[in-house]
Write a protein that holds these residues in place. Structure first.
Motif, mmCIF file in Angstrom:
data_model
loop_
_atom_site.group_PDB
_atom_site.id
_atom_site.type_symbol
_atom_site.label_atom_id
_atom_site.label_comp_id
_atom_site.label_asym_id
_atom_site.label_seq_id
_atom_site.Cartn_x
_atom_site.Cartn_y
_atom_site.Cartn_z
ATOM 1 N N CYS A 1 38.747 -48.550 65.942
ATOM 2 C CA CYS A 1 39.372 -49.895 66.323
ATOM 3 C C CYS A 1 40.818 -50.025 66.161
ATOM 4 C CB CYS A 1 38.475 -50.952 65.519
ATOM 5 S SG CYS A 1 39.199 -52.432 65.170
ATOM 6 N N LEU B 1 42.466 -53.196 65.830
ATOM 7 C CA LEU B 1 42.841 -54.003 64.786
ATOM 8 C C LEU B 1 42.540 -53.315 63.366
ATOM 9 C CD1 LEU B 1 43.007 -56.833 63.774
ATOM 10 C CD2 LEU B 1 40.588 -57.183 63.976
ATOM 11 N N CYS B 2 41.509 -52.569 63.356
ATOM 12 C CA CYS B 2 41.334 -51.793 61.924
ATOM 13 C C CYS B 2 42.509 -50.793 61.712
ATOM 14 C CB CYS B 2 40.172 -51.110 61.859
ATOM 15 S SG CYS B 2 38.581 -52.016 62.344
ATOM 16 N N ILE C 1 35.153 -62.169 64.222
ATOM 17 C CA ILE C 1 36.342 -61.418 64.382
ATOM 18 C C ILE C 1 35.745 -59.914 64.640
ATOM 19 C CG2 ILE C 1 38.480 -60.419 63.733
ATOM 20 C CD1 ILE C 1 38.973 -63.182 62.145
ATOM 21 N N ALA C 2 34.924 -59.443 63.949
ATOM 22 C CA ALA C 2 34.420 -58.087 63.779
ATOM 23 C C ALA C 2 33.537 -57.851 64.952
ATOM 24 C CB ALA C 2 33.516 -57.702 62.474
ATOM 25 N N ARG D 1 36.071 -57.625 68.017
ATOM 26 C CA ARG D 1 37.316 -56.707 67.664
ATOM 27 C C ARG D 1 37.698 -55.946 68.794
ATOM 28 N NH1 ARG D 1 33.477 -54.337 64.676
ATOM 29 N NH2 ARG D 1 33.491 -52.070 64.436
ATOM 30 N N TYR D 2 36.644 -55.325 69.542
ATOM 31 C CA TYR D 2 36.950 -54.204 70.567
ATOM 32 C C TYR D 2 37.166 -55.113 71.928
ATOM 33 C CZ TYR D 2 34.477 -50.713 68.004
ATOM 34 O OH TYR D 2 34.211 -49.943 66.863
ATOM 35 N N TRP E 1 38.799 -58.006 72.108
ATOM 36 C CA TRP E 1 40.163 -58.863 71.605
ATOM 37 C C TRP E 1 41.353 -57.925 71.218
ATOM 38 C CZ3 TRP E 1 37.985 -62.825 67.674
ATOM 39 C CH2 TRP E 1 37.286 -63.788 68.337
ATOM 40 N N PHE E 2 40.969 -56.846 70.793
ATOM 41 C CA PHE E 2 42.283 -55.761 70.246
ATOM 42 C C PHE E 2 42.099 -54.475 70.798
ATOM 43 C CE2 PHE E 2 41.301 -58.877 66.985
ATOM 44 C CZ PHE E 2 42.675 -59.431 66.886
#
Length: 135
Positions: free
Chosen positions: A14, A16-17, A108-109, A112-113, A115-116
């Motif tokens: 991810c 974001l992560c 968000i979680a 996440r893929y 969006w980020f």
């Protein structure tokens, strides 16, 4: 495992992560945290040892060995607290009920893929950072 270190398990593919881990590394002046991808052998072993059910858990996990583990918004807030300084002010968010904090976290979680973005494989740490990552 080094004494007194907390372990952040994160989604290694991810974006974001990964960016969040880089954010923490830059601000971890006390060298408090160690890192492992959820998908790694070390991550899977720590999850199994603690009998953490990861079904439906799109979350970072913060493990404080011998003490507790935290997920979702609790993990994020515990990590921020560990950074010290200005980040201690994030304690005000603990006043928000966990159900509300986790609802925002889950939104968000889940996205996440989208969006980020997502990587094809887990991040490979640089030689300078290798000691902070568990295999």
């Amino acid at each position: 495992m080094e004494e007194g270190k907390k372990i952040i398990l994160f989604d290694g593919v991810c974006n974001l992560c990964n960016n969040s881990v880089q954010f923490v590394i830059k601000r971890d002046k006390k060298d408090l945290f160690r890192y492992a991808a959820l998908q790694s052998e070390a991550g899977q072993q720590m999850i199994a040892q603690r009998h953490i059910d990861t079904n439906g858990l799109d979350s970072i996990i913060l493990i404080e060995p011998g003490v507790a583990y935290y997920t979702k918004s609790d993990a994020a807030l515990e990590i921020a607290q560990g950074l010290g300084g200005f980040w201690k002010l994030t304690a005000v968010f603990t006043w928000i009920p966990t159900s509300i904090r986790n609802a925002i976290y889950d939104l968000i979680a889940r996205n996440r893929y989208k969006w980020f973005g997502k990587k094809e494989s887990c991040m490979v740490p640089t030689p300078e950072l290798k000691g902070k990552f568990l295999d």
